[in-house]
Every structure is written in C-alpha cells, then in structure tokens.
Design an enzyme around this catalytic site. Structure first.
Site, PDB file in Angstrom:
ATOM      1  N   HIS A 164       0.860  -1.266  -0.141  1.00  0.00           N
ATOM      2  CA  HIS A 164       0.030   0.015   0.088  1.00  0.00           C
ATOM      3  C   HIS A 164       0.744   1.169  -0.058  1.00  0.00           C
ATOM      4  O   HIS A 164       0.371   2.303  -0.157  1.00  0.00           O
ATOM      5  CB  HIS A 164      -0.831   0.055   1.306  1.00  0.00           C
ATOM      6  CG  HIS A 164      -1.939  -0.881   1.106  1.00  0.00           C
ATOM      7  ND1 HIS A 164      -3.250  -0.738   1.038  1.00  0.00           N
ATOM      8  CD2 HIS A 164      -1.858  -2.360   1.273  1.00  0.00           C
ATOM      9  CE1 HIS A 164      -3.875  -1.988   0.881  1.00  0.00           C
ATOM     10  NE2 HIS A 164      -3.103  -2.782   0.897  1.00  0.00           N
ATOM     11  N   ASP A 373       3.528   9.290  -0.565  1.00  0.00           N
ATOM     12  CA  ASP A 373       2.535   8.543  -0.382  1.00  0.00           C
ATOM     13  C   ASP A 373       2.005   7.549  -1.308  1.00  0.00           C
ATOM     14  O   ASP A 373       2.224   7.737  -2.496  1.00  0.00           O
ATOM     15  CB  ASP A 373       1.184   9.645  -0.168  1.00  0.00           C
ATOM     16  CG  ASP A 373       0.357   9.280   0.871  1.00  0.00           C
ATOM     17  OD1 ASP A 373       0.060   8.046   1.014  1.00  0.00           O
ATOM     18  OD2 ASP A 373      -0.279  10.094   1.316  1.00  0.00           O
TER      19      ASP A 373
HETATM   20  C1  G6P Z   1      -1.062   3.181   6.213  1.00  0.00           C
HETATM   21  C2  G6P Z   1      -0.585   1.669   5.979  1.00  0.00           C
HETATM   22  C3  G6P Z   1      -1.194   0.757   6.726  1.00  0.00           C
HETATM   23  C4  G6P Z   1      -1.648   1.128   8.150  1.00  0.00           C
HETATM   24  C5  G6P Z   1      -2.215   2.383   8.353  1.00  0.00           C
HETATM   25  C6  G6P Z   1      -2.290   2.808   9.878  1.00  0.00           C
HETATM   26  O1  G6P Z   1      -2.346   3.218   5.596  1.00  0.00           O
HETATM   27  O2  G6P Z   1      -0.288   1.538   4.608  1.00  0.00           O
HETATM   28  O3  G6P Z   1      -0.573  -0.567   6.893  1.00  0.00           O
HETATM   29  O4  G6P Z   1      -2.328   0.100   8.801  1.00  0.00           O
HETATM   30  O5  G6P Z   1      -1.322   3.441   7.716  1.00  0.00           O
HETATM   31  O6  G6P Z   1      -1.169   2.668  10.617  1.00  0.00           O
HETATM   32  P1  G6P Z   1      -1.044   1.885  11.815  1.00  0.00           P
HETATM   33  O7  G6P Z   1       0.473   1.814  12.152  1.00  0.00           O
HETATM   34  O8  G6P Z   1      -1.783   2.567  12.879  1.00  0.00           O
HETATM   35  O9  G6P Z   1      -1.592   0.531  11.496  1.00  0.00           O
END
Ligand code: G6P
Length: 469
Positions: A164, A373
């Site tokens: 992602h 991003d």
């Molecule tokens: C981004 C990443 C995700 C992640 C999210 C929230 O979107 O690509 O993999 O889950 O951020 O971050 P966190 O560390 O809270 O899961």
C-alpha cells in the site's frame, strides 16, 4: 491453535479492520486507522472471506469472531513484539525507508528477528484458516515475508501480495541489511501489486540485480521456472457508498453546521491526515500562515481546519512531528488570530465516517500535501463527497493519487512558495473552472473504484490474465 472455519478467501494484514475501543466500554469496536482498512473492508464483505490481523490491543480470547458480519481471526502480539516488530522494524525502519527517507530509518538486528517471528505467526494462522486451493491476499510492508512462508506451508494456494505504500528506488532499498530476504519473501507470491508502475519497475529491477532473476516485462522468472508477476494496481475507495452517505440529510445538515460554526462565509481549507511526518502537515500550515502575514488572506475570510488523527504515538519520530506541528499551530494562532477568529482549527482526533463526509462537504479547498504517499485515499474521498461538482483539491505530485487526479492543483510540498500559490489559486478559482476539474476527477474515481481495483487484482491472481498477458 483454536479451531477456525476454513475459508476459500483469506485477507492477511497487520491490523484487523476494527480496533478495540480503549474507552469506557471495553466491548466496543471501532474502525482501525489508515487507508488500508478503508479500502479493503468492502472487498472482504463481498468475498465473504476471513481477515487475519492484530486487534491493536490485548484480547482475552484469540479465537475467530465476527463483528458486523466480518469474520476476523486475531493475532496476538506481545509487548516486546509491538516494540520490535510494529514500532521498530515496521515503523522505525521500513516506513521511513520506503517513504524516500523523509525521516532516517534505523536498522536493528533484534527488530529484524521480531519481524521474522511475527511474519511466521501470521503465515501459520493464514495457512490454518485457508481451505484447500484458497486465495490468500497478503497486505503491506509489515508482512513482506509472509508470501514465501505461506508458499512453503501451503503450496496449493494462490498467493497475492499488495504493497500500500511506495516501493523505493534501488539506491534506497539497497541500504536495508535484509534486502535479499525481503525480496525473496515477496517472491513467494504469484502476483505482487504496487500502487504505481514505478514501484513495480523498482521491484523487478532489484530482483534482477540482487537475485539474478530475469524478467520479461512484468513477469519475473524464478530458477524453478515459476513466474511471479509484478504490476501496478492503483487502489481506490467505495465511491457509491461514500457518495450515498454524503448525500444523506444528516450529513448535509452537519456540513451546514460546520460552515456556520466556522464563520458562515469564510473559505474553509481542510487537511485530514494520520499525524505522520510523511504528510507535510507543518509545511502546509506554514504556507497558509504566510499568506495571512503577507495580507493575501484575511482571517475574516478564510480558516484552515486540520484533522490529525493520532498515530504510532510511542515512536520517537511521531512524538517529534506532533510537537513540531503543535508549536506551529500555536504560533500561527497566537500571532495572527483575533478573538473569535482563529486562523487554524487543529483537531488531534479521529472521527466517524459521517463527520468526515460532512467536513469534506463543508471544505472549499482540500489540501493534501504528502512528501511521499502510496496513494492517499483522502484525496479520493474528498472528490467523492463533492457531488455538486464544486470545491478544489490541492494535491502533492508525490501522492500516488496524482497519477489519476490530474485536474487537481498539483504542488511540490517541498516548495512553500509553490504551495502558497496553489492554495491561493484554488481559493480564488473561477467556479466554472472548478466544476470542470471536479467533474473529471469524480468520473475518474467513480469509474475506478475499490470494486474494480479488487476485481483487477483478483482476476489476475486467479490466472486468467497472467496466462494471456
Ligand atoms: C497506512 C499503512 C497501513 C496502516 C495504516 C495505519 O495506511 O499503509 O498498513 O495500517 O497506515 O497505521 P497503523 O500503524 O496505525 O496500522
């Protein structure tokens, strides 16, 4: 391991789509932070699969359970693993390295050991919950070793992986002491998906240079003759359901209330981000503050609302960026505000979907200015909520979304003067020009929604297009 039902479709991601609410009522679940969950939840619903992930805090029981019709299998992380695998290797090494080293990545061997150990736990749980010949879809930088581990455990399955976040250029990736292990981990998949074609090309190049595997366009040929495909699949959102929500009377009324509370006729600039150093929050607020100082914007005429949702709060770089942003907000409001007229409304909080849809509708100018991003779904959400074809989007050219939302006011977030100009141009733009831009962007998101993203990826993974490409 507790008994689980076997599913023909398994999603594996670091986080479950819901987090346990740590507030008063421990039985409550709320949506997890970030774009990954926003995008994937409708996909899981449609395929009636099971989602394997970390629930964000300790549970009493780690068996399979259901929330709101979604089948979930929680994975336990110890406090050491949270420190070394999640905060350390995932968010202290890989996240900054993959985001153009906006912050300096740290390399620690004990973080790597925990990363391997936790990846193995996810792989074992996924292998255990998958039916024969199942399709397993692994997600994001926290789990890059899972595809190869899964292939070893369950060679019968079709394995997909989607990253992602950006995949870095070879010069940066090469810094990683465990670079070959990561590449080999990803090559366990049949299909490796990236947000942008550049990421897929970086990966194929690295695999050739470091592991000696040849590629024919987007197909990599391994020594045993197996082929791995590396392609771009720009992720999206559920356009229809978000637009429907935005059109509901409750959301429209809330948007009117927000406008009225902020001063009725003032132009509303809006930023919505996880509080992360890649997002360029301080720089955009600084650009806005300078426009006021130079008399180009008056606090009676415009206001900036910045929603910064709490994120990774124990990681040092996140503690620092929060202080930095809050210092700037305090300074700008202190120097430039008047009673009843704050230039910046800073909200360190996350909000439900309805409130976000209302904010998107209330905002005249949405400002999305990350330094790097993968995609940035907030930009697509804003466009989706503007069903009146009004509103302006200021968008960083370093967000994956810039490839698709070409009619945005595109900016280089390192260039404060350029951002000032774009924000001013967006605020002053002719409504016909804005309507033309917004129509085109809405068409793009409507026609390339989350459903088509998942269909493209999953049909390629099922082998139809792989065979004919
Ligand atoms: C981004 C990443 C995700 C992640 C999210 C929230 O979107 O690509 O993999 O889950 O951020 O971050 P966190 O560390 O809270 O899961």
């Amino acid at each position: 391991m507790a008994e689980t039902s076997k599913s023909p479709f398994v999603v594996v991601a670091n986080r479950l789509p819901v987090d346990r609410d740590t507030g008063d009522d421990a039985a409550q679940w709320r949506a997890s932070p970030g774009g990954l969950v926003t995008a994937l939840e409708p996909v899981l619903r449609q395929h009636d699969g099971i989602w394997v992930g970390w629930p964000g805090s300790a549970l009493d029981d780690y068996g399979q359970f259901e929330v709101d019709g979604l089948k979930l299998l929680p994975i336990e992380l110890s406090s050491d693993e949270i420190e070394n695998y999640y905060e350390g290797m995932s968010n202290g090494t890989l996240w900054p390295l993959y985001h153009d080293v906006v912050a300096k990545p740290a390399f620690h061997r004990e973080w790597w050991d925990a990363y391997e150990q936790v990846n193995r736990r996810f792989a074992e749980a996924a292998a255990h919950s998958a039916a024969p010949d199942a399709v397993v879809w692994v997600h994001d930088y926290q789990l890059q070793l899972v595809p190869a581990m899964l292939r070893e455990l369950r060679p019968d399955m079709r394995i997909g992986f989607f990253l992602h976040i950006p995949f870095p250029p070879t010069e940066l990736f090469k810094q990683l002491p465990w670079r070959n292990q990561i590449l080999e981990g990803l090559l366990g998949a049949d299909l490796v998906g990236f947000q942008r074609p550049g990421g897929a090309a970086n990966f194929a190049r690295l695999v050739r240079l470091r592991l000696g595997h040849k590629n024919h366009r987007d197909r990599i040929v391994l020594d045993n003759g197996r082929e791995v495909c590396a392609r771009a699949y720009p992720i999206s959102i559920d356009f229809a359901s978000l637009e429907k929500l935005a059109r509901t009377p409750g959301v429209r009324q809330r948007a009117d209330e927000i406008r009225a509370e902020l001063g009725g006729t003032r132009k509303i600039f809006l930023g919505v981000d996880r509080l992360d150093y890649t997002k360029g929050i301080r720089q955009r607020l600084r650009a806005f503050g300078e426009l006021i100082v130079d008399g180009l914007i008056d606090v009676d005429d415009a206001v900036f609302v910045q929603v910064a949702s709490p994120s990774r709060e124990r990681v040092q770089q996140y503690v620092e960026v929060r202080h930095d942003i809050e210092r700037w907000v305090g300074r700008i409001n202190g120097d430039l505000g008047r009673i009843g007229r704050q230039p910046i409304h800073y909200l360190h909080s996350s909000y439900p979907r309805e409130e976000m849809a209302a904010l998107f509708q209330a905002a005249d100018v949405m400002v999305v200015t990350p330094f790097a991003d993968g995609m940035n779904l907030v930009a697509k959400e804003y466009v989706t909520c503007r069903y009146g074809n009004d509103g302006a989007l200021v968008l960083s050219e370093f967000a994956g979304a810039a490839d698709e939302l070409k009619q945005a006011f595109l900016v280089n977030p390192h260039d404060i003067n350029g951002m000032r100009e774009a924000m001013l141009a967006a605020m002053r733009a002719d409504p016909h020009d804005l309507s033309r831009r917004m129509r085109a962007m809405r068409k793009q998101v409507r026609e390339n929604d989350i459903d088509s993203w998942a269909k493209n990826f999953l049909s390629d993974l099922a082998g139809r297009e792989l065979a004919s490409a």
